[in-house]
Motif scaffolding. Structure first.
Motif: not given
Length: 131
Positions: A26-28, A124-129
């Protein structure tokens, strides 16, 4: 802190891998991934701990958790993996379902394939959101 819940039946396989990968990538910093299940096991499946340790993730301290409506309150997202109708419906909460095989009792080669599929879905979930 917002929560992304990864839910499966026993909170001992798929959801543990997904939550661990989510927290790794995660980035956040205002988000966290947790694992929960509709019928939690006593511990994480040993074959799951083995294949996750192969990629540098230690699940030895992870504990299966019961998925409750209270746990889902305030969550950012619920990702289900095989709990079907037993997963609670929470009005307003976005739910995504990933159709994944259960790693419980599978050989290590099969569990590695499931692990790698989960890792790709999480990325993909992390990138899309923008998580």
């Amino acid at each position: 802190m917002k929560t992304v819940i990864f839910a499966c039946v026993h909170s001992a396989g798929r959801s543990q891998m997904a939550a661990a990968f989510f927290n790794k990538y995660k980035k956040r910093q205002d988000l966290r991934g947790i694992s929960a299940g509709t019928e939690p096991a006593a511990r994480v499946h040993p074959e799951v701990m083995t294949v996750m340790s192969e990629v540098g993730i230690d699940l030895s301290q992870a504990k299966p958790t019961l998925l409750t409506e209270d746990l889902t309150k305030g969550a950012a997202l619920l990702v289900t993996m095989g709990c079907g109708e037993k997963c609670p419906y929470v009005p307003g909460l976005q739910i995504i379902d990933w159709s994944l095989k259960d790693p419980k009792g599978q050989g290590l080669e099969q569990v590695r394939l499931i692990r790698d599929e989960i890792e790709q879905l999480v990325l993909k979930l992390i990138k899309a959101n923008d998580f």
